[in-house]
Scaffold this motif. Structure first.
Motif, PDB file in Angstrom:
ATOM      1  N   VAL A 245      11.482   3.338  -0.031  1.00 27.22           N
ATOM      2  CA  VAL A 245      10.328   4.034  -0.155  1.00 27.22           C
ATOM      3  C   VAL A 245       9.314   3.837   1.017  1.00 27.22           C
ATOM      4  N   PHE A 246       9.184   2.402   1.203  1.00 34.14           N
ATOM      5  CA  PHE A 246       8.049   1.916   2.113  1.00 34.14           C
ATOM      6  C   PHE A 246       8.367   2.090   3.504  1.00 34.14           C
ATOM      7  N   GLU A 247       9.837   2.479   3.864  1.00 28.77           N
ATOM      8  CA  GLU A 247      10.242   2.710   5.274  1.00 28.77           C
ATOM      9  C   GLU A 247      10.134   4.160   5.453  1.00 28.77           C
ATOM     10  N   LYS A 248      10.003   4.884   4.385  1.00 29.01           N
ATOM     11  CA  LYS A 248       9.985   6.414   4.584  1.00 29.01           C
ATOM     12  C   LYS A 248       8.447   7.076   4.674  1.00 29.01           C
ATOM     13  N   ILE A 249       7.434   6.418   3.808  1.00 25.63           N
ATOM     14  CA  ILE A 249       6.148   7.096   3.757  1.00 25.63           C
ATOM     15  C   ILE A 249       5.461   6.697   4.802  1.00 25.63           C
ATOM     16  N   SER A 250       4.204   7.483   5.173  1.00 20.48           N
ATOM     17  CA  SER A 250       3.237   7.323   6.157  1.00 20.48           C
ATOM     18  C   SER A 250       2.172   6.448   6.033  1.00 20.48           C
ATOM     19  N   GLY A 251       1.799   6.354   4.378  1.00 18.79           N
ATOM     20  CA  GLY A 251       0.766   5.482   4.168  1.00 18.79           C
ATOM     21  C   GLY A 251       0.741   5.152   2.673  1.00 18.79           C
ATOM     22  N   LEU A 252       0.187   4.072   2.334  1.00 17.79           N
ATOM     23  CA  LEU A 252       0.079   3.501   0.917  1.00 17.79           C
ATOM     24  C   LEU A 252      -1.313   3.430   0.488  1.00 17.79           C
ATOM     25  N   ILE A 253      -1.612   3.970  -0.742  1.00 21.16           N
ATOM     26  CA  ILE A 253      -2.982   3.650  -1.487  1.00 21.16           C
ATOM     27  C   ILE A 253      -2.543   3.286  -2.804  1.00 21.16           C
ATOM     28  N   VAL A 254      -3.300   1.947  -2.896  1.00 18.09           N
ATOM     29  CA  VAL A 254      -3.036   1.309  -4.404  1.00 18.09           C
ATOM     30  C   VAL A 254      -4.368   1.373  -5.066  1.00 18.09           C
ATOM     31  N   GLY A 255      -4.360   1.937  -6.287  1.00 14.98           N
ATOM     32  CA  GLY A 255      -5.493   2.228  -7.325  1.00 14.98           C
ATOM     33  C   GLY A 255      -6.023   1.191  -7.694  1.00 14.98           C
ATOM     34  N   ASN A 256      -7.401   1.074  -7.881  1.00 11.44           N
ATOM     35  CA  ASN A 256      -8.167  -0.024  -8.692  1.00 11.44           C
ATOM     36  C   ASN A 256      -7.629  -0.282 -10.071  1.00 11.44           C
ATOM     37  N   PHE A 257      -7.677  -1.694 -10.159  1.00 15.77           N
ATOM     38  CA  PHE A 257      -6.721  -2.189 -11.433  1.00 15.77           C
ATOM     39  C   PHE A 257      -8.153  -2.323 -12.560  1.00 15.77           C
ATOM     40  N   THR A 258      -7.725  -2.347 -13.753  1.00 15.74           N
ATOM     41  CA  THR A 258      -8.497  -2.685 -14.883  1.00 15.74           C
ATOM     42  C   THR A 258      -8.963  -3.975 -14.897  1.00 15.74           C
ATOM     43  N   THR A 259      -9.957  -4.368 -15.419  1.00 16.78           N
ATOM     44  CA  THR A 259     -10.701  -5.848 -15.698  1.00 16.78           C
ATOM     45  C   THR A 259      -9.612  -6.671 -16.205  1.00 16.78           C
ATOM     46  N   CYS A 260      -8.936  -6.036 -17.181  1.00 12.02           N
ATOM     47  CA  CYS A 260      -8.115  -6.883 -18.015  1.00 12.02           C
ATOM     48  C   CYS A 260      -6.975  -7.399 -17.206  1.00 12.02           C
ATOM     49  N   SER A 261      -6.573  -6.593 -16.196  1.00  6.49           N
ATOM     50  CA  SER A 261      -5.330  -6.721 -15.576  1.00  6.49           C
ATOM     51  C   SER A 261      -5.640  -7.815 -14.376  1.00  6.49           C
ATOM     52  N   TYR A 262      -7.030  -7.572 -13.847  1.00  8.53           N
ATOM     53  CA  TYR A 262      -7.337  -8.482 -12.694  1.00  8.53           C
ATOM     54  C   TYR A 262      -7.255  -9.845 -13.441  1.00  8.53           C
ATOM     55  N   GLU A 263      -7.691  -9.997 -14.669  1.00  9.09           N
ATOM     56  CA  GLU A 263      -7.496 -11.508 -15.323  1.00  9.09           C
ATOM     57  C   GLU A 263      -6.422 -12.015 -15.456  1.00  9.09           C
ATOM     58  N   ASN A 264      -5.238 -11.299 -15.225  1.00 10.59           N
ATOM     59  CA  ASN A 264      -4.047 -11.835 -15.289  1.00 10.59           C
ATOM     60  C   ASN A 264      -3.387 -12.064 -13.698  1.00 10.59           C
ATOM     61  N   PHE A 265      -4.249 -11.754 -12.744  1.00  7.65           N
ATOM     62  CA  PHE A 265      -3.783 -11.851 -11.273  1.00  7.65           C
ATOM     63  C   PHE A 265      -4.606 -12.902 -10.671  1.00  7.65           C
ATOM     64  N   ASN A 266      -3.871 -13.618  -9.718  1.00 11.34           N
ATOM     65  CA  ASN A 266      -4.758 -14.355  -8.857  1.00 11.34           C
ATOM     66  C   ASN A 266      -5.165 -13.739  -7.961  1.00 11.34           C
ATOM     67  N   GLU A 267      -6.357 -14.525  -7.267  1.00  7.34           N
ATOM     68  CA  GLU A 267      -7.167 -13.707  -6.270  1.00  7.34           C
ATOM     69  C   GLU A 267      -6.185 -12.828  -5.305  1.00  7.34           C
ATOM     70  N   ASN A 268      -5.312 -13.439  -4.785  1.00  2.00           N
ATOM     71  CA  ASN A 268      -4.448 -12.827  -3.694  1.00  2.00           C
ATOM     72  C   ASN A 268      -3.284 -12.176  -4.010  1.00  2.00           C
ATOM     73  N   PHE A 269      -2.999 -11.978  -5.362  1.00  2.00           N
ATOM     74  CA  PHE A 269      -1.646 -11.448  -5.712  1.00  2.00           C
ATOM     75  C   PHE A 269      -1.398 -10.144  -5.038  1.00  2.00           C
ATOM     76  N   LEU A 270      -2.387  -9.204  -5.076  1.00  2.00           N
ATOM     77  CA  LEU A 270      -1.758  -7.814  -4.623  1.00  2.00           C
ATOM     78  C   LEU A 270      -1.769  -7.970  -3.057  1.00  2.00           C
ATOM     79  N   ALA A 271      -2.290  -8.613  -2.457  1.00  2.00           N
ATOM     80  CA  ALA A 271      -2.405  -8.714  -0.930  1.00  2.00           C
ATOM     81  C   ALA A 271      -0.906  -9.353  -0.695  1.00  2.00           C
ATOM     82  N   ASN A 272      -0.539 -10.455  -1.471  1.00 10.27           N
ATOM     83  CA  ASN A 272       0.484 -11.127  -1.131  1.00 10.27           C
ATOM     84  C   ASN A 272       1.825 -10.156  -1.429  1.00 10.27           C
ATOM     85  N   ILE A 273       1.833  -9.445  -2.337  1.00 12.41           N
ATOM     86  CA  ILE A 273       3.054  -8.798  -2.490  1.00 12.41           C
ATOM     87  C   ILE A 273       3.178  -7.556  -1.404  1.00 12.41           C
ATOM     88  N   ILE A 274       1.929  -7.157  -1.170  1.00 17.26           N
ATOM     89  CA  ILE A 274       2.072  -6.064  -0.155  1.00 17.26           C
ATOM     90  C   ILE A 274       2.643  -6.517   1.391  1.00 17.26           C
TER      91      ILE A 274
END
Length: 327
Positions: A245-274
């Motif tokens: 998918v990421f080789e085909k699309i032209s752009g990627l938008i990731v939605g805001n996470f809920t507070t309870c979801s953010y509590e499960n992540f470390n600060e750089n989780f999302l940036a790191n997997i991107i």
């Protein structure tokens, strides 16, 4: 005045009391809409609003009613994918009816676009309007999206966000508002393309089916629901990569996470997997306000998104091209 017909393609609204339903009707009426809630919305089979036949028949009845301008889901849940073979999408397109919701409605919004080329809307469901503290940005975004045309409209980042379970509070509030995280570019760049996607977990149910949109040159929106586990989100993200998918699309938008979801992540989780999974040349933005948090902006699945991302400014425009496919 627009006529809104409320349907329940996934979870039932059987457990909503009359007071909270009336708040939703009043909030939509104040925006100039007449609301009809179909009786199947109150069916309850293991928290689903009826059988496949009952849910599909309900939506098709709304489609067949030419006085219906907008078909709005109550909210999401699970099992919208039961219905894709049974919804009369061509007739919905012919009637030029607007189809709106989020969460598991992602399945039906994208199936509608994939089968007809028509535009659906990723945005608030009826349940969103039942909040007595309805965010101005949610209501205003809904109203502006319904009048979109081929002129680009700039989306404005809300200054606050909330993801508390307001409907469980006495008096349904107050909301636990906090500062909205900035729309942030991970990969800078500019892209224009047709928007697809929505809730990542639901969207993955379409891959490999005839109801999955083509990914080439698209702008992909992905967001996740309450209390997202980081390993599950990584698994879903990795699956998109494995599908190319990421080789085909032209752009990627990731939605805001809920507070309870953010509590499960470390600060750089999302940036790191991107960084790990997404090509650096793919314009990518995070914290977008069309997700399981409030306010929820309304965006057109099948419409155009124009991204302009940089280290100091991130602009998202939306528009709807002229209708081009008839049935």
């Amino acid at each position: 005045m627009s006529n809104i017909t409320v349907v329940a393609p996934a979870n039932t609204m059987h457990h909503l009391d009359e007071k909270i339903i009336n708040i939703g009707v009043v909030n939509l009426s104040n925006l100039g809409h007449k609301v009809t809630i179909l009786e199947e919305c109150f069916l309850d089979i293991n928290n689903i609003a009826g059988s496949i036949a009952q849910r599909a028949s309900s939506i098709n009845r709304a489609i067949a009613d030419e006085s219906t301008d907008i078909i709005m889901a109550v909210f999401g849940g699970y099992n919208c994918n039961d219905l894709v073979d049974y919804i009369n999408f061509p007739q919905m397109y012919k009637n030029n009816q607007r189809f709106i919701g989020y969460s598991d409605m992602t399945v039906l919004l994208n199936a509608y676009y994939a089968t007809t080329g028509g535009v659906a809307f990723h945005g608030p469901g009826f349940g969103s309007f039942c909040d007595p503290g309805l965010a101005f940005e949610t209501a205003d975004g809904f109203t502006h999206a319904l009048t979109l045309n081929d002129k680009e409209l700039l989306l404005i980042q809300p200054v606050r966000t909330a993801s508390d379970l307001w409907f469980l509070k006495d008096g349904y509030g107050p909301r636990a508002w906090q500062s909205h995280p900035k729309w942030k570019s991970i990969n800078n760049g500019e892209a224009i393309g047709v928007l697809i996607g929505g809730n990542i977990e639901s969207f993955l149910n379409l891959i490999g089916t005839k109801y999955c949109p083509d990914f080439n040159h698209k702008i992909l929106l992905i967001e996740s629901s309450f209390d997202t586990e980081p390993n599950k989100f990584r698994m879903w993200f990795s699956h998109l990569k494995s599908c190319g998918v990421f080789e085909k699309i032209s752009g990627l938008i990731v939605g805001n996470f809920t507070t309870c979801s953010y509590e499960n992540f470390n600060e750089n989780f999302l940036a790191n997997i991107i960084v790990e999974f997404v090509p650096r040349i793919l314009p990518t933005m995070i914290n977008f306000s069309s997700s399981h948090t409030d306010p929820i902006l309304t965006v057109p699945v099948g419409g155009l998104i124009h991204m302009k991302l940089s280290s100091h400014k991130n602009d998202i425009y939306m528009s709807i091209p002229p209708r081009h496919k008839a049935y």
